[in-house]
Design an enzyme around this catalytic site. Structure first.
Site, mmCIF file in Angstrom:
data_model
loop_
_atom_site.group_PDB
_atom_site.id
_atom_site.type_symbol
_atom_site.label_atom_id
_atom_site.label_comp_id
_atom_site.label_asym_id
_atom_site.label_seq_id
_atom_site.Cartn_x
_atom_site.Cartn_y
_atom_site.Cartn_z
ATOM 1 N N ARG A 1 4.127 7.384 -4.953
ATOM 2 C CA ARG A 1 5.269 7.352 -5.874
ATOM 3 C C ARG A 1 6.249 8.487 -5.663
ATOM 4 O O ARG A 1 7.405 8.388 -6.050
ATOM 5 C CB ARG A 1 4.754 7.386 -7.322
ATOM 6 C CG ARG A 1 3.909 6.179 -7.667
ATOM 7 C CD ARG A 1 2.940 6.494 -8.784
ATOM 8 N NE ARG A 1 1.897 7.415 -8.319
ATOM 9 C CZ ARG A 1 0.950 7.912 -9.099
ATOM 10 N NH1 ARG A 1 0.925 7.605 -10.366
ATOM 11 N NH2 ARG A 1 0.028 8.721 -8.602
ATOM 12 N N GLU B 1 14.620 -0.770 -0.711
ATOM 13 C CA GLU B 1 14.102 -1.866 0.114
ATOM 14 C C GLU B 1 15.158 -2.941 0.320
ATOM 15 O O GLU B 1 16.003 -3.184 -0.555
ATOM 16 C CB GLU B 1 12.851 -2.483 -0.552
ATOM 17 C CG GLU B 1 12.156 -3.486 0.357
ATOM 18 C CD GLU B 1 10.845 -4.028 -0.204
ATOM 19 O OE1 GLU B 1 10.487 -3.680 -1.343
ATOM 20 O OE2 GLU B 1 10.190 -4.815 0.509
ATOM 21 N N TYR B 2 15.065 -3.599 1.450
ATOM 22 C CA TYR B 2 15.872 -4.775 1.771
ATOM 23 C C TYR B 2 15.698 -5.781 0.635
ATOM 24 O O TYR B 2 14.566 -6.063 0.237
ATOM 25 C CB TYR B 2 15.320 -5.332 3.081
ATOM 26 C CG TYR B 2 16.007 -6.555 3.629
ATOM 27 C CD1 TYR B 2 17.034 -6.435 4.562
ATOM 28 C CD2 TYR B 2 15.588 -7.834 3.260
ATOM 29 C CE1 TYR B 2 17.632 -7.563 5.097
ATOM 30 C CE2 TYR B 2 16.198 -8.948 3.793
ATOM 31 C CZ TYR B 2 17.216 -8.798 4.701
ATOM 32 O OH TYR B 2 17.806 -9.920 5.234
ATOM 33 N N ALA C 1 15.451 -9.286 -0.814
ATOM 34 C CA ALA C 1 15.333 -10.711 -0.493
ATOM 35 C C ALA C 1 15.871 -11.564 -1.650
ATOM 36 O O ALA C 1 15.777 -12.777 -1.628
ATOM 37 C CB ALA C 1 13.880 -11.053 -0.184
ATOM 38 N N ARG D 1 -3.350 8.162 4.584
ATOM 39 C CA ARG D 1 -3.081 6.941 5.351
ATOM 40 C C ARG D 1 -3.339 7.075 6.846
ATOM 41 O O ARG D 1 -3.360 6.059 7.546
ATOM 42 C CB ARG D 1 -1.646 6.469 5.109
ATOM 43 C CG ARG D 1 -1.342 6.176 3.650
ATOM 44 C CD ARG D 1 -2.285 5.133 3.057
ATOM 45 N NE ARG D 1 -1.952 4.847 1.671
ATOM 46 C CZ ARG D 1 -2.569 3.931 0.932
ATOM 47 N NH1 ARG D 1 -3.559 3.233 1.424
ATOM 48 N NH2 ARG D 1 -2.217 3.745 -0.322
ATOM 49 N N GLN E 1 0.847 -1.201 0.000
ATOM 50 C CA GLN E 1 0.000 0.000 0.000
ATOM 51 C C GLN E 1 0.885 1.256 0.000
ATOM 52 O O GLN E 1 0.624 2.223 -0.707
ATOM 53 C CB GLN E 1 -0.896 0.003 1.241
ATOM 54 C CG GLN E 1 -1.890 -1.143 1.252
ATOM 55 C CD GLN E 1 -2.828 -1.070 2.456
ATOM 56 O OE1 GLN E 1 -2.447 -0.613 3.531
ATOM 57 N NE2 GLN E 1 -4.035 -1.540 2.290
ATOM 58 N N TRP E 2 1.909 1.206 0.806
ATOM 59 C CA TRP E 2 2.787 2.366 1.016
ATOM 60 C C TRP E 2 3.493 2.747 -0.289
ATOM 61 O O TRP E 2 3.636 3.932 -0.618
ATOM 62 C CB TRP E 2 3.805 1.998 2.093
ATOM 63 C CG TRP E 2 4.583 3.113 2.694
ATOM 64 C CD1 TRP E 2 5.162 4.165 2.049
ATOM 65 C CD2 TRP E 2 4.885 3.280 4.082
ATOM 66 N NE1 TRP E 2 5.823 4.963 2.955
ATOM 67 C CE2 TRP E 2 5.672 4.444 4.191
ATOM 68 C CE3 TRP E 2 4.600 2.547 5.238
ATOM 69 C CZ2 TRP E 2 6.163 4.897 5.427
ATOM 70 C CZ3 TRP E 2 5.090 3.002 6.450
ATOM 71 C CH2 TRP E 2 5.845 4.165 6.546
HETATM 72 C C1 LIG Z 1 -8.170 4.259 1.193
HETATM 73 C C2 LIG Z 1 -7.349 3.973 -0.048
HETATM 74 C C3 LIG Z 1 -7.708 2.946 -0.889
HETATM 75 C C4 LIG Z 1 -6.958 2.658 -2.044
HETATM 76 N N1 LIG Z 1 -7.316 1.609 -2.834
HETATM 77 C C5 LIG Z 1 -6.571 1.301 -3.907
HETATM 78 C C6 LIG Z 1 -6.900 0.176 -4.735
HETATM 79 O O1 LIG Z 1 -7.873 -0.522 -4.499
HETATM 80 N N2 LIG Z 1 -6.113 -0.100 -5.780
HETATM 81 C C7 LIG Z 1 -5.021 0.658 -6.102
HETATM 82 O O2 LIG Z 1 -4.340 0.364 -7.086
HETATM 83 N N3 LIG Z 1 -4.689 1.730 -5.347
HETATM 84 C C8 LIG Z 1 -5.416 2.063 -4.271
HETATM 85 N N4 LIG Z 1 -5.061 3.137 -3.487
HETATM 86 C C9 LIG Z 1 -3.859 3.922 -3.858
HETATM 87 C C10 LIG Z 1 -4.235 5.280 -4.466
HETATM 88 O O3 LIG Z 1 -4.950 5.101 -5.679
HETATM 89 C C11 LIG Z 1 -2.966 6.105 -4.741
HETATM 90 O O4 LIG Z 1 -2.171 5.467 -5.689
HETATM 91 C C12 LIG Z 1 -2.138 6.299 -3.504
HETATM 92 O O5 LIG Z 1 -2.943 6.718 -2.447
HETATM 93 C C13 LIG Z 1 -1.041 7.299 -3.761
HETATM 94 O O6 LIG Z 1 -1.592 8.594 -3.852
HETATM 95 P P1 LIG Z 1 -0.956 9.750 -4.719
HETATM 96 O O7 LIG Z 1 -0.994 9.378 -6.167
HETATM 97 O O8 LIG Z 1 -1.615 11.025 -4.312
HETATM 98 O O9 LIG Z 1 0.560 9.774 -4.172
HETATM 99 P P2 LIG Z 1 1.916 9.820 -4.992
HETATM 100 O O10 LIG Z 1 2.025 8.665 -5.906
HETATM 101 O O11 LIG Z 1 3.011 10.002 -3.983
HETATM 102 O O12 LIG Z 1 1.787 11.105 -5.839
HETATM 103 C C14 LIG Z 1 1.710 12.387 -5.226
HETATM 104 C C15 LIG Z 1 1.243 13.353 -6.267
HETATM 105 O O13 LIG Z 1 2.254 13.416 -7.290
HETATM 106 C C16 LIG Z 1 1.636 13.529 -8.547
HETATM 107 N N5 LIG Z 1 1.950 12.360 -9.366
HETATM 108 C C17 LIG Z 1 2.466 11.187 -8.966
HETATM 109 N N6 LIG Z 1 2.659 10.382 -10.000
HETATM 110 C C18 LIG Z 1 2.204 11.025 -11.083
HETATM 111 C C19 LIG Z 1 2.080 10.692 -12.455
HETATM 112 N N7 LIG Z 1 2.466 9.515 -12.926
HETATM 113 N N8 LIG Z 1 1.580 11.614 -13.285
HETATM 114 C C20 LIG Z 1 1.184 12.809 -12.846
HETATM 115 N N9 LIG Z 1 1.255 13.183 -11.560
HETATM 116 C C21 LIG Z 1 1.761 12.303 -10.685
HETATM 117 C C22 LIG Z 1 0.143 13.677 -8.303
HETATM 118 O O14 LIG Z 1 -0.193 15.007 -8.124
HETATM 119 C C23 LIG Z 1 -0.042 12.946 -6.999
HETATM 120 O O15 LIG Z 1 -1.179 13.337 -6.283
HETATM 121 C C24 LIG Z 1 -5.811 3.437 -2.357
HETATM 122 C C25 LIG Z 1 -5.451 4.493 -1.497
HETATM 123 C C26 LIG Z 1 -6.208 4.751 -0.355
HETATM 124 C C27 LIG Z 1 -5.787 5.876 0.559
#
Ligand SMILES: Cc1cc2nc3c(=O)[nH]c(=O)nc-3n(C[C@H](O)[C@H](O)[C@H](O)COP(=O)(O)OP(=O)(O)OC[C@H]3O[C@@H](n4cnc5c(N)ncnc54)[C@H](O)[C@@H]3O)c2cc1C
Length: 295
Positions: free
Chosen positions: A102, A108-109, A111, A215, A97-98
């Site tokens: 991106r 990461e360690y 394995a 999170r 999940q973490w």
């Molecule tokens: C409650 C919950 C349920 C979820 N369930 C699922 C699930 O079922 N399946 C699943 O696959 N994921 C799931 N996720 C993951 C979610 O879809 C996001 O991938 C994750 O929370 C990372 O968020 P983020 O993209 O804002 O963060 P980051 O990846 O750290 O990105 C931060 C910001 O950087 C920018 N950014 C990052 N990458 C790009 C890019 N390629 N292009 C343009 N801008 C970019 C965007 O502005 C983004 O908001 C879940 C998350 C939560 C919190």
């Protein structure tokens, strides 16, 4: 290499965070989080912002107000001037999940290179719960304690059995006749997802707050939430003003749809607005009044 030496620096440091550096902050049953390094503090945010807004008055109160203004108005780049590096030990299912966040640097360690420790996460019996009906991704009520013990027994058996097979695959089990001696990269693939892994994770404050927003939320899975809560404690120590602004304008805030705004406007006008006006700063009142069309 021996442990870290003592250095003097001309950079900004946060004494309370210095005291926490390298200390293992326990999370879950065998996990932890350690602050390995950091860059910047609240003043770094202000300093970066003042490059765009120009130098001016600089009392602590004004710095706090500027940080709040930046947070509220999503002027995010000054928050990117602060960075933190964490060493985290976490179950593989939490890592999955973490890693979706991106905008971070991760190491990461491996394995493929090293042998994973025999350490697994098992939930506390009271956290073994049924599938939630209203939140398809979540848990609902705990199952009866004796049933939870059965579930945990099966989880333990599976984890330990698969780990025994892992050792046999590697060629390190107690019974030599069962050893296969295959590569580490293949031997690991049958391990259960509750096996602990470790990584170094580096993020800037802006993206870290994005991580926490998602999170530390009650909708996030309990296990990753435990890590997010520990990081929140660290952020509160590291950049108290930014943390306060985050709590006020992001973590504790909600987003309303156009229809919801319209309904609330009608309600507010009907109920009278003097109390609301008295409790807010002039700037916040003006912003709210504009959103809701209040006189
Ligand atoms: C409650 C919950 C349920 C979820 N369930 C699922 C699930 O079922 N399946 C699943 O696959 N994921 C799931 N996720 C993951 C979610 O879809 C996001 O991938 C994750 O929370 C990372 O968020 P983020 O993209 O804002 O963060 P980051 O990846 O750290 O990105 C931060 C910001 O950087 C920018 N950014 C990052 N990458 C790009 C890019 N390629 N292009 C343009 N801008 C970019 C965007 O502005 C983004 O908001 C879940 C998350 C939560 C919190």
């Amino acid at each position: 290499m021996t442990g870290p030496s003592t250095y003097t620096t001309r950079r900004v440091t946060v004494p309370q965070l210095e005291a926490l550096l390298f200390r293992e902050l326990p999370v879950l049953d065998h996990g932890f989080l350690r602050v390995v390094d950091y860059m910047g503090d609240d003043s770094s945010i202000v300093q970066a912002a003042r490059v765009s807004y120009g130098v001016g008055t600089k009392t602590v109160r004004e710095d706090k107000a500027l940080i709040k203004y930046l947070m509220r108005n999503r002027h995010t780049s000054p928050f990117e001037m602060c960075e933190i590096k964490l060493h985290v030990k976490l179950p593989i299912f939490v890592a999955r999940q973490w890693i979706r966040h991106r905008m971070a640097s991760v190491n990461e360690y491996s394995a493929r290179y090293s042998i994973l420790d025999k350490e697994f996460y098992f939930p506390a019996p009271e956290n073994v719960a049924t599938q939630s009906q209203d939140n398809r991704q979540g848990r609902a009520d705990p199952i009866p304690p004796e049933m939870a013990q059965q579930v945990l027994r099966i989880m333990r058996e599976d984890a330990h059995r698969n780990y025994e097979h892992y050792l046999e695959f590697l060629g390190g089990s107690d019974r030599e006749e069962k050893d296969f001696g295959i590569s580490r990269e293949l031997a690991r693939i049958n391990l259960t997802l509750n096996t602990y892994t470790q990584w170094y994770w580096k993020s800037d404050l802006h993206n870290l707050l994005g991580f926490l927003q998602l999170r530390a939320d009650p909708h996030a899975q309990l296990e990753i939430r435990e890590y997010a809560k520990t990081i929140m404690d660290v952020v509160r120590i590291w950049v108290p003003s930014a943390y306060e602004a985050f709590e006020e304008y992001r973590y504790g805030s909600v987003t309303l749809s156009r229809t919801e705004v319209s309904i609330l406007r009608d309600l507010l006008v009907g109920k009278g607005i003097s109390k609301l006006r008295a409790e807010l700063t002039k700037r916040d009142w003006e912003k709210l009044a504009k959103i809701f069309g209040l006189g």
